[in-house]
Design a protein around this motif. Structure first.
Motif, PDB file in Angstrom:
ATOM      1  N   PRO A  65       0.805  -1.221   0.000  1.00 46.79           N
ATOM      2  CA  PRO A  65       0.000   0.000   0.000  1.00 46.79           C
ATOM      3  C   PRO A  65       0.841   1.275   0.000  1.00 46.79           C
ATOM      4  CG  PRO A  65      -0.383  -1.303   1.998  1.00 46.79           C
ATOM      5  CD  PRO A  65       0.685  -1.974   1.215  1.00 46.79           C
ATOM      6  N   GLU A  66       0.287   2.307  -0.572  1.00 48.16           N
ATOM      7  CA  GLU A  66       0.939   3.621  -0.622  1.00 48.16           C
ATOM      8  C   GLU A  66       1.101   4.187   0.787  1.00 48.16           C
ATOM      9  OE1 GLU A  66      -0.077   8.094  -2.289  1.00 48.16           O
ATOM     10  OE2 GLU A  66      -1.153   6.374  -3.092  1.00 48.16           O
ATOM     11  N   GLY A  67       2.267   4.787   1.038  1.00 45.46           N
ATOM     12  CA  GLY A  67       2.506   5.498   2.282  1.00 45.46           C
ATOM     13  C   GLY A  67       2.754   4.625   3.500  1.00 45.46           C
ATOM     14  N   GLN A  68       2.920   3.332   3.322  1.00 43.70           N
ATOM     15  CA  GLN A  68       3.145   2.436   4.460  1.00 43.70           C
ATOM     16  C   GLN A  68       4.417   1.628   4.250  1.00 43.70           C
ATOM     17  OE1 GLN A  68      -0.216  -0.027   5.374  1.00 43.70           O
ATOM     18  NE2 GLN A  68      -1.672   1.598   4.945  1.00 43.70           N
ATOM     19  N   VAL A  69       4.908   1.055   5.339  1.00 45.17           N
ATOM     20  CA  VAL A  69       6.012   0.111   5.254  1.00 45.17           C
ATOM     21  C   VAL A  69       5.398  -1.281   5.199  1.00 45.17           C
ATOM     22  CG1 VAL A  69       8.023  -0.856   6.447  1.00 45.17           C
ATOM     23  CG2 VAL A  69       7.584   1.608   6.527  1.00 45.17           C
ATOM     24  N   SER A  70       5.786  -2.066   4.220  1.00 50.08           N
ATOM     25  CA  SER A  70       5.311  -3.444   4.091  1.00 50.08           C
ATOM     26  C   SER A  70       6.500  -4.367   4.310  1.00 50.08           C
ATOM     27  CB  SER A  70       4.718  -3.679   2.704  1.00 50.08           C
ATOM     28  OG  SER A  70       3.602  -2.845   2.500  1.00 50.08           O
ATOM     29  N   VAL A  71       6.236  -5.484   4.981  1.00 54.47           N
ATOM     30  CA  VAL A  71       7.313  -6.371   5.392  1.00 54.47           C
ATOM     31  C   VAL A  71       7.017  -7.808   4.969  1.00 54.47           C
ATOM     32  CG1 VAL A  71       8.593  -7.269   7.373  1.00 54.47           C
ATOM     33  CG2 VAL A  71       7.811  -4.899   7.380  1.00 54.47           C
ATOM     34  N   LEU A  72       8.005  -8.408   4.343  1.00 51.50           N
ATOM     35  CA  LEU A  72       8.023  -9.860   4.152  1.00 51.50           C
ATOM     36  C   LEU A  72       9.076 -10.359   5.119  1.00 51.50           C
ATOM     37  CD1 LEU A  72       7.932 -10.085   0.267  1.00 51.50           C
ATOM     38  CD2 LEU A  72       6.148 -10.845   1.842  1.00 51.50           C
ATOM     39  N   ASP A  73       8.678 -11.238   6.055  1.00 46.52           N
ATOM     40  CA  ASP A  73       9.592 -11.646   7.104  1.00 46.52           C
ATOM     41  C   ASP A  73       9.412 -13.122   7.409  1.00 46.52           C
ATOM     42  OD1 ASP A  73      11.513 -10.710   9.288  1.00 46.52           O
ATOM     43  OD2 ASP A  73       9.963 -11.721  10.462  1.00 46.52           O
ATOM     44  N   GLU A  74      10.502 -13.797   7.736  1.00 47.70           N
ATOM     45  CA  GLU A  74      10.449 -15.229   7.997  1.00 47.70           C
ATOM     46  C   GLU A  74       9.554 -15.587   9.176  1.00 47.70           C
ATOM     47  OE1 GLU A  74      14.480 -16.441   8.708  1.00 47.70           O
ATOM     48  OE2 GLU A  74      14.528 -15.520  10.684  1.00 47.70           O
ATOM     49  N   ARG A  75       9.279 -14.658  10.049  1.00 44.95           N
ATOM     50  CA  ARG A  75       8.418 -14.908  11.207  1.00 44.95           C
ATOM     51  C   ARG A  75       7.088 -14.162  11.113  1.00 44.95           C
ATOM     52  NH1 ARG A  75      12.399 -15.514  16.326  1.00 44.95           N
ATOM     53  NH2 ARG A  75      14.111 -16.450  15.182  1.00 44.95           N
ATOM     54  N   GLY A  76       6.864 -13.422  10.049  1.00 45.10           N
ATOM     55  CA  GLY A  76       5.662 -12.618   9.923  1.00 45.10           C
ATOM     56  C   GLY A  76       4.481 -13.380   9.342  1.00 45.10           C
ATOM     57  N   SER A  77       3.373 -12.686   9.219  1.00 39.86           N
ATOM     58  CA  SER A  77       2.181 -13.315   8.647  1.00 39.86           C
ATOM     59  C   SER A  77       2.280 -13.423   7.127  1.00 39.86           C
ATOM     60  CB  SER A  77       0.929 -12.531   9.040  1.00 39.86           C
ATOM     61  OG  SER A  77       1.007 -11.209   8.554  1.00 39.86           O
ATOM     62  N   HIS A  78       3.146 -12.612   6.515  1.00 34.27           N
ATOM     63  CA  HIS A  78       3.395 -12.683   5.072  1.00 34.27           C
ATOM     64  C   HIS A  78       4.852 -13.074   4.845  1.00 34.27           C
ATOM     65  CE1 HIS A  78      -0.221 -10.232   5.142  1.00 34.27           C
ATOM     66  NE2 HIS A  78      -0.416 -10.606   3.889  1.00 34.27           N
TER      67      HIS A  78
END
Length: 149
Positions: free
Chosen positions: A95-108
């Protein structure tokens, strides 16, 4: 003639140094599309025989909403998105204006499939990230220590 050459060389060197201090500094492990910044793509070292690995990275400075739709690297046959433990085709919303994370322990999570060889500590591998709006970004996948259980 020698004094003019030296003066010209000093002026050129001074102008280059001044210009370098005015430009924003590029940081290692940052890659840019027209719409966002990709920060530090990395994975863990894998043992012999491993067929998958998880990749972590952040997306920020997002000026236009985008979607990661493909990951291409010579170390794997493909990639998929894992959301809350469920594997899906790769279509990660950013999304615009946000930090997005792909992480080995995250939900994504981003999972590379069909590893062609073990990934070794401190190695780097080329990786192309394809975005729906921002096009292709050439990046480097860094390999960190294996996870200890």
């Amino acid at each position: 003639m020698k004094a003019a050459y030296t003066r010209r060389r000093l002026l050129g060197t001074g102008a280059a140094l001044a210009g370098a201090t005015l430009l924003p500094q590029a940081r290692a492990c940052e890659y840019f599309s027209a719409n966002l910044r990709v920060v530090h793509p990395w994975t863990r070292a894998t043992p012999e025989g491993a067929t998958t690995t998880l990749v972590s990275m952040n997306f920020d400075d997002v000026t236009v909403a985008d979607r990661l739709i493909e990951v291409i690297t010579p170390v794997a046959e493909g990639a998929e998105l894992v959301v809350d433990g469920e594997a899906r085709a790769l279509a990660f919303e950013i999304p615009e204006g946000q930090v997005s994370v792909l992480d080995e322990r995250g939900s994504h999570r981003l999972r590379l499939l069909g590893l062609r060889h073990p990934l070794e500590i401190a190695r780097t591998y080329p990786m192309r990230l394809v975005f729906e709006q921002g096009g292709m970004v050439l990046a480097t996948l860094n390999v960190d220590y294996p996870r200890f259980r």
